[in-house]
Every structure is written in structure tokens, then in C-alpha cells.
Design an enzyme around this catalytic site. Structure first.
Site, PDB file in Angstrom:
ATOM      1  N   VAL A   1      10.124  -8.664 -11.170  1.00 17.41           N
ATOM      2  CA  VAL A   1       9.895  -7.462 -10.363  1.00 17.41           C
ATOM      3  C   VAL A   1       9.968  -7.801  -8.879  1.00 17.41           C
ATOM      4  CG1 VAL A   1       8.151  -5.754  -9.698  1.00 17.41           C
ATOM      5  CG2 VAL A   1       8.569  -6.229 -12.118  1.00 17.41           C
ATOM      6  N   GLU A   2       9.413  -8.933  -8.494  1.00 19.02           N
ATOM      7  CA  GLU A   2       9.340  -9.286  -7.079  1.00 19.02           C
ATOM      8  C   GLU A   2      10.708  -9.607  -6.479  1.00 19.02           C
ATOM      9  OE1 GLU A   2       6.933  -9.090  -4.994  1.00 19.02           O
ATOM     10  OE2 GLU A   2       5.288  -8.633  -6.360  1.00 19.02           O
ATOM     11  N   THR A   3      11.476 -10.468  -7.134  1.00 20.39           N
ATOM     12  CA  THR A   3      12.707 -10.963  -6.493  1.00 20.39           C
ATOM     13  C   THR A   3      13.891 -11.105  -7.449  1.00 20.39           C
ATOM     14  OG1 THR A   3      12.107 -13.292  -6.869  1.00 20.39           O
ATOM     15  CG2 THR A   3      11.376 -12.284  -4.787  1.00 20.39           C
TER      16      THR A   3
ATOM     17  N   TYR B   1       3.137  -0.535 -10.241  1.00 20.14           N
ATOM     18  CA  TYR B   1       3.553  -1.936 -10.195  1.00 20.14           C
ATOM     19  C   TYR B   1       3.052  -2.682 -11.432  1.00 20.14           C
ATOM     20  CZ  TYR B   1       3.951  -6.801  -8.803  1.00 20.14           C
ATOM     21  OH  TYR B   1       4.250  -8.141  -8.789  1.00 20.14           O
TER      22      TYR B   1
END
Length: 333
Positions: free
Chosen positions: A109-111, A306
Site C-alpha cells: 500500500v505504501e510504495t 487505510y
């Protein structure tokens, strides 16, 4: 997008000079070296624009959000990341009690597993936001936060023996595959590959161990049983409504939820839960029971959307990986 920013003489700003005086006194930095450094820092208007809140009026939509986060690109890349890092993920799960699928999903999800780690110089973004944050209800608090992150960046760079201007990350100063803020790097990141340094950008092993260490430090409980979230039905009498919005923590037992008209298709284990609502624009809102570990994920990013996307992406990657493994086994690969 202008990642490089423009030159402004931050060293002439009274607040900046006072801040650097304090940082030098607290941490033993050479004041002249800090002056030389701040004269190389640039103002990045893109960071200011990106932290501004979205305009009001657009309804939240979990289904639309989830389609962006749980897609074939992230799922397929997650399977590869898991296969490539199976030993480190198993070791992190054993040591910290955080399932591999949750660690994999957060990095995804982050990168997208290191593909999008950010192109802003961290000190440029942090300094801009620390001293030129846009007008907002909590402007002073946000500027204080980013000033703390500047200090953490300087400490991390000194500890690691690197040029602080070499660090690149997001518009808010987050670093590496797991997008840790510099203070989180200092507090929670671990040298999980044992090479004597912490490298969240190039070492997937360090990223894996650091995500697990962060979650454990923020309330992840190995002993939790049952699913992290369970779909809930709510009664028309709305006696459950006061249970919504009770902060980022689990506070209710299944018996209390049942008494208020909340039910699940299978009995929930007797532990603490929160009742969360995921809005879907004009479509009906979804309600879920979330256990303590769901709320540990919200400490990474303070959003139900999230945390839910992490849970769902982790499940999708695990299922895809299982299917891939079964196919490979059947074909003799």
C-alpha cells in the site's frame, strides 16, 4: 511536479535560526555546519499544496478507495515480494507475531514494494512544512511536528554517516519502502538483515522487520484470535450508533455489541472490538467489527480506509500466492 523547489534563504528566517540554536544545543551539532546545511535547503511549494485538505463536499467511498489499493498490480507484486523475502517474513512473524500478509500489504500500500518511495529531498519537504505550513486549524501543531522530524533526520543522518541532503522521500518526508517518518526510523526501525546499518530504501529485509517492530510497539497482539475484521449487521433501532467514533481503539466485548443490536454471521471470539463504519458514497455504509490488531494498523496511518485496505490486500496476496503455489506444484515447477 516540481520536486526540486526554489532557493529561499531559510538561514535568514528568525524562527529557523532559533530552531537550529536549540537543535545544536540539544544534540551537540556544530552550529556553523547547520548554517551551511540550511543554506542548501530549498522551499518546495508542491509539498505545501499536497498537505492541504481536500475540498469539502465529496463523500467518502470505501469501494472506490479499495479498487485503487487492491488491484492486480499490487497483488501480483505482493506475491513476488513474499516469495523473494519468504525467510525474512517468516522470521519477522515468528519474532514479532505479525503475520507475513500484513507486513507485505503495508509495504504494498505504501510504495508498491519500493517502486514509489518518493522524489522529494526529505530536508526540503520537512523544512518547508515546518516553517511555511498552509493555514489550517492545527497549523502550529503540524509545524511543531515537522520541526521534530527535521531534528530526527539530522540525528539519523549523523548516526548513519550519510549526507542528510541525500535522503529522498514523500512530500511529507516519509522514507523508504515502508514510508517511515524520520522519528519512526529512529524509534522503531531495525537492522533486520544484520549488516550493521538500517536501510529502509534498499533492504527489503530491514523494511520487513521494521514494519513488524512498529506494529508490535503500537499495540499488535500476537494472542488475538479470529479474523482482524468481521462484517457486521446492525439493527434498525440504532442503539449501536453511540459505539461509532470511539477513537482508534477496541473497547467493546461481543456481548455488549450484541445487546446494542450488532451481530456477525459467525460468533466473534470473546475479546475487545471496535465498531467501524466504511462509507460508500451514495451506496449503503458497511459496518465491521475490528479487533485490537486492526487499530494497531491505524497507528501507521490514522484511517479506517487505510487499515481495511491493508487487511484486504494482505488477504488477496495470500490467496493469490496460494493459488500460484498450487499451480506450480501441479505442473511440477
Amino acid at each position: 511536479m516540481d520536486y526540486s523547489g526554489e532557493y529561499v534563504n531559510f538561514g535568514d528566517w528568525k524562527e529557523v535560526r532559533a530552531f537550529l540554536d536549540d537543535v545544536a544545543a540539544r544534540n551537540g551539532f556544530d552550529r556553523a555546519e547547520l548554517d551551511a546545511l540550511i543554506h542548501q535547503v530549498r522551499y518546495v511549494d508542491a509539498a505545501v499544496q499536497l498537505v492541504k485538505p481536500a475540498p469539502p463536499g465529496k463523500p467518502k467511498n470505501w469501494q472506490a478507495y479499495s479498487k485503487l489499493m487492491i488491484d492486480p498490480v499490487r497483488t501480483d507484486a505482493g506475491v513476488k515480494f513474499w516469495n523473494d523475502n519468504a525467510e525474512a517474513l517468516q522470521r519477522a512473524e515468528s519474532l514479532y507475531g505479525v503475520p507475513a500478509e500484513i507486513i507485505v500489504a503495508i509495504i504494498g500500500v505504501e510504495t508498491v514494494y519500493g517502486r514509489n518511495t518518493g522524489r522529494f529531498r526529505v530536508l526540503d519537504a520537512l523544512t518547508t512544512l515546518a516553517f511555511s505550513y498552509p493555514e489550517a486549524p492545527q497549523r502550529r501543531e503540524r509545524m511543531a511536528f515537522f520541526r521534530g522530524e527535521i531534528e530526527a533526520t539530522l540525528l539519523f543522518a549523523r548516526q548513519s554517516g550519510i549526507d542528510p541532503l541525500s535522503l529522498k522521500g514523500s512530500f511529507a518526508g516519509a522514507l523508504g519502502m515502508p514510508q517511515f517518518m524520520p522519528s519512526s526510523v529512529m524509534k522503531y526501525a531495525v537492522d533486520f538483515d544484520g549488516d550493521g546499518k538500517i536501510d529502509l530504501l534498499n533492504s527489503s529485509t530491514d523494511a520487513i522487520g521494521s514494519v513488524a517492530a512498529f506494529l508490535t510497539s503500537h499495540g499488535w497482539e500476537r494472542a488475538q484470535t479470529g479474523p482482524i475484521v468481521q462484517a457486521a449487521n446492525v439493527s434498525p433501532n440504532r442503539a449501536w450508533e453511540p459505539m461509532l467514533g470511539q477513537g482508534l481503539k477496541a473497547t467493546y466485548r461481543p456481548a455488549e455489541l450484541a445487546a446494542a443490536g450488532v451481530s456477525t454471521s459467525t460468533p466473534a471470539p470473546d475479546q475487545l472490538y471496535g465498531l467501524i463504519d466504511l462509507q460508500n458514497g451514495a451506496e449503503p455504509t458497511e459496518y465491521w467489527l475490528a479487533n485490537t490488531n486492526f487499530f494497531a494498523i491505524t497507528q501507521y496511518n490514522r484511517s479506517y480506509f487505510y487499515a481495511m485496505s491493508v487487511v484486504e490486500l494482505g488477504r488477496a496476496v495470500r490467496q493469490a500466492r496460494g493459488g500460484a503455489a498450487a499451480t506450480a506444484s501441479a505442473s511440477g515447477m
